[in-house]
Design a protein around this motif. Sequence first.
Motif, PDB file in Angstrom:
ATOM      1  N   MET A   1       0.850  -1.174   0.000  1.00 48.12           N
ATOM      2  CA  MET A   1       0.000   0.000   0.000  1.00 48.12           C
ATOM      3  C   MET A   1       0.898   1.240   0.000  1.00 48.12           C
ATOM      4  N   ILE A   2       0.576   2.197  -0.843  1.00 42.97           N
ATOM      5  CA  ILE A   2       1.330   3.441  -0.966  1.00 42.97           C
ATOM      6  C   ILE A   2       0.671   4.488  -0.074  1.00 42.97           C
ATOM      7  N   ILE A   3       1.472   5.136   0.762  1.00 47.37           N
ATOM      8  CA  ILE A   3       0.957   6.185   1.648  1.00 47.37           C
ATOM      9  C   ILE A   3       1.638   7.500   1.269  1.00 47.37           C
ATOM     10  N   SER A   4       0.838   8.473   0.863  1.00 46.88           N
ATOM     11  CA  SER A   4       1.350   9.789   0.485  1.00 46.88           C
ATOM     12  C   SER A   4       0.779  10.821   1.450  1.00 46.88           C
ATOM     13  N   LYS A   5       1.659  11.513   2.139  1.00 49.84           N
ATOM     14  CA  LYS A   5       1.235  12.558   3.072  1.00 49.84           C
ATOM     15  C   LYS A   5       2.201  13.729   2.947  1.00 49.84           C
ATOM     16  N   PRO A   6       1.879  14.869   3.544  1.00 49.80           N
ATOM     17  CA  PRO A   6       2.781  16.016   3.434  1.00 49.80           C
ATOM     18  C   PRO A   6       4.154  15.718   4.031  1.00 49.80           C
ATOM     19  N   LYS A   7       5.182  16.252   3.371  1.00 48.17           N
ATOM     20  CA  LYS A   7       6.543  16.063   3.857  1.00 48.17           C
ATOM     21  C   LYS A   7       6.757  16.869   5.132  1.00 48.17           C
ATOM     22  N   ARG A   8       7.649  16.389   5.972  1.00 46.34           N
ATOM     23  CA  ARG A   8       7.923  17.069   7.240  1.00 46.34           C
ATOM     24  C   ARG A   8       8.516  18.447   7.024  1.00 46.34           C
ATOM     25  N   LYS A   9       9.381  18.598   6.023  1.00 44.54           N
ATOM     26  CA  LYS A   9      10.002  19.899   5.800  1.00 44.54           C
ATOM     27  C   LYS A   9       8.972  20.925   5.320  1.00 44.54           C
ATOM     28  N   THR A  10       7.944  20.471   4.602  1.00 45.51           N
ATOM     29  CA  THR A  10       6.875  21.373   4.184  1.00 45.51           C
ATOM     30  C   THR A  10       6.065  21.833   5.387  1.00 45.51           C
ATOM     31  N   ILE A  11       5.699  20.903   6.239  1.00 47.10           N
ATOM     32  CA  ILE A  11       4.943  21.243   7.445  1.00 47.10           C
ATOM     33  C   ILE A  11       5.767  22.173   8.341  1.00 47.10           C
ATOM     34  N   PHE A  12       7.061  21.880   8.486  1.00 43.83           N
ATOM     35  CA  PHE A  12       7.931  22.709   9.319  1.00 43.83           C
ATOM     36  C   PHE A  12       8.027  24.133   8.778  1.00 43.83           C
ATOM     37  N   SER A  13       8.244  24.272   7.477  1.00 45.68           N
ATOM     38  CA  SER A  13       8.397  25.609   6.915  1.00 45.68           C
ATOM     39  C   SER A  13       7.094  26.405   6.986  1.00 45.68           C
TER      40      SER A  13
END
Length: 147
Positions: A1-13
Amino acid sequence: MIISKPKRKTIFSLTVFTLISVIGALYFMRQILAEPSGTWRYILLGFLLVVCSIMLYKLIFNYKVLKIGYDQIHVYYPFRFFKSVQEISELGAWQETIIHTNKTEYKQLKLVFINKGYVKISNQENSDYDKVYKYIKKKAPKKEVKE
């Protein structure tokens, strides 16, 4: 199963930018309460409040997790308390948009479902973008929309 979620660096910035905007708005609010003269302070405060609202909306309500596998697409918005499970057969169309910039490529994949809206993911904001693209291209090649 492929899980796509927001990247941590995007959330951090986005979080850092939102915090800076909130601190700036609080600072100008304090300045206005202490000395109410100066129209430019009101304008800057209004601008910062609009920016904070947009960033909080992007952070909280647009946070989505895509789980793709077994001919199903699970779309989950944890802060909206919304979960949707769609079959690949319910996929009405999909399109990949590629924008070439100076040094990188920005790719966005839009999945449009027959009866329940659409989902957009991008390679710079979401993890496992390439896996999602390959899976969709393999399972629904006839539903691709060409530009």
